[in-house]
Scaffold this active site. Structure first.
Site, PDB file in Angstrom:
ATOM      1  N   ARG A 118      -3.526  -9.964   5.212  1.00 13.23           N
ATOM      2  CA  ARG A 118      -3.982  -9.986   3.812  1.00 13.23           C
ATOM      3  C   ARG A 118      -2.833  -9.487   2.941  1.00 13.23           C
ATOM      4  NH1 ARG A 118      -6.389  -6.686   0.017  1.00 13.23           N
ATOM      5  NH2 ARG A 118      -7.979  -7.687  -1.261  1.00 13.23           N
TER       6      ARG A 118
ATOM      7  N   LYS B 142       0.820  -1.221   0.000  1.00 13.63           N
ATOM      8  CA  LYS B 142       0.000   0.000   0.000  1.00 13.63           C
ATOM      9  C   LYS B 142       0.851   1.267   0.000  1.00 13.63           C
ATOM     10  CE  LYS B 142      -4.373  -1.820   1.592  1.00 13.63           C
ATOM     11  NZ  LYS B 142      -5.353  -1.949   2.665  1.00 13.63           N
TER      12      LYS B 142
HETATM   13  C1  9MG Z   1     -10.252  -5.560  -0.237  1.00 15.02           C
HETATM   14  N1  9MG Z   1      -9.244  -4.962   0.616  1.00 15.02           N
HETATM   15  C2  9MG Z   1      -8.252  -4.116   0.228  1.00 15.02           C
HETATM   16  N2  9MG Z   1      -7.529  -3.733   1.297  1.00 15.02           N
HETATM   17  C3  9MG Z   1      -8.069  -4.352   2.367  1.00 15.02           C
HETATM   18  C4  9MG Z   1      -7.792  -4.362   3.733  1.00 15.02           C
HETATM   19  O1  9MG Z   1      -6.812  -3.619   4.248  1.00 15.02           O
HETATM   20  N3  9MG Z   1      -8.556  -5.102   4.549  1.00 15.02           N
HETATM   21  C5  9MG Z   1      -9.579  -5.839   4.064  1.00 15.02           C
HETATM   22  N4  9MG Z   1     -10.312  -6.556   4.923  1.00 15.02           N
HETATM   23  N5  9MG Z   1      -9.904  -5.876   2.757  1.00 15.02           N
HETATM   24  C6  9MG Z   1      -9.163  -5.141   1.940  1.00 15.02           C
END
Ligand code: 9MG
Length: 287
Positions: free
Chosen positions: A264, A229
């Site tokens: 994630r 990010k």
């Molecule tokens: C779909 N998506 C993109 N970034 C995310 C994040 O930080 N958390 C979650 N739960 N979904 C995300």
């Protein structure tokens, strides 16, 4: 409530150590890997299969599939577009692999159809605030991830403001959690997510990151998504999101140290190796 596992339909997600959620973007325009599964303008099932096979071989515990790009400024998708992207790939995964599949959606009809096709988890960046979403999630009986986002993807990075980012995000998630419980979602099925990068400046993101333990104190599993990010790009001065691997892996380990239960990530192999080394050192310390 601090659960060490999460019942997801017929499967159990072990949370005694950080679980890795591998990202599969079924969109042509996601911020880091958008379009990689497309042949021209068409989503390619064979390309998706290769990517999913790799993510699982690399050690992902969950595959997160999504048909809407939520990067800052992304264009909205129709329900039909989302269904057309998500359902065939969901069917493919469920029929071929023994894994947990999470569906990244805010749309009630997608939640219902995905549940019917065997999804194990609902991941909603809008925390079930869209019309019909909370009812669809409650009826699914699946675990839900409630994420914090200020405003909408189209506008969220236009000067986000908080009184106190940690207090405000905790309060938002507590209120969404209560609405979910009132709608019939069991507390044990709720995962919380501070929503890194969703309506937050770098300072907000870093403050929240250092407060992950306060989210963990809620007793709910906490999901952290920082992979590739902008916050990592801003810290390191790296514009190209595909070059943010080391920062992403480092932050995944730091999140796990602060108690995050689910990470994630785009780079499953590298994240898993780093988490495995860290876990080994914890076990050695306890010997
Ligand atoms: C779909 N998506 C993109 N970034 C995310 C994040 O930080 N958390 C979650 N739960 N979904 C995300």
């Amino acid at each position: 409530m601090s659960a060490l596992s999460l019942k997801c339909r017929d499967k159990v997600l072990d949370l005694s150590r950080p679980a890795i959620m591998g990202i599969v973007n079924l969109t042509p325009d996601s911020f880091s890997d958008g379009g990689q599964l497309y042949a021209g303008s068409k989503l390619s099932q064979s390309k998706a299969l290769v990517v999913i096979e790799k993510i699982l071989k690399d050690g992902a515990n969950i595959v997160d599939i999504g048909g809407e790009s939520t990067r800052p400024g992304a264009t909205e998708v129709s329900e039909q577009q989302e269904l057309d992207r998500v359902l065939p790939i969901l069917e493919l995964i469920v029929s071929r692999f023994d894994t947990l599949v999470s569906v990244d959606t805010s749309t009630a009809v997608v939640m219902r159809e995905a549940t019917a096709k065997g999804a194990h988890l609902i991941n909603d960046v809008r925390a079930l605030r869209r019309e019909g979403a909370i009812e669809a999630a409650a009826q699914s009986g699946l675990p839900v991830c409630l994420m914090h986002m200020q405003n909408q993807p189209q506008t969220m990075q236009f000067e986000p403001v908080y009184q106190d980012v940690v207090v405000d995000v905790l309060a938002f998630l507590a209120s969404r959690k209560q609405d979910c419980i009132d709608a019939g979602i069991a507390a044990e099925k709720i995962i919380l997510d501070p929503g890194f990068g969703f309506g937050k400046t770098l300072a907000h993101n870093l403050t929240l990151f250092n407060a992950i333990d306060q989210f963990v104190a809620s007793g709910h599993p906490v999901l952290v998504g920082v992979s590739r990010k902008a916050m990592i790009g801003q810290v390191l001065g790296i514009e190209d999101s595909s070059k943010r691997l080391i920062g992403s892996v480092m932050m995944a380990v730091l999140a796990a140290q602060r108690g995050a239960a689910i990470l994630r990530v785009h780079d499953v192999l590298e994240t898993k190796q780093a988490i495995d080394v860290w876990q080994t050192m914890i076990i050695k310390e306890e010997d």
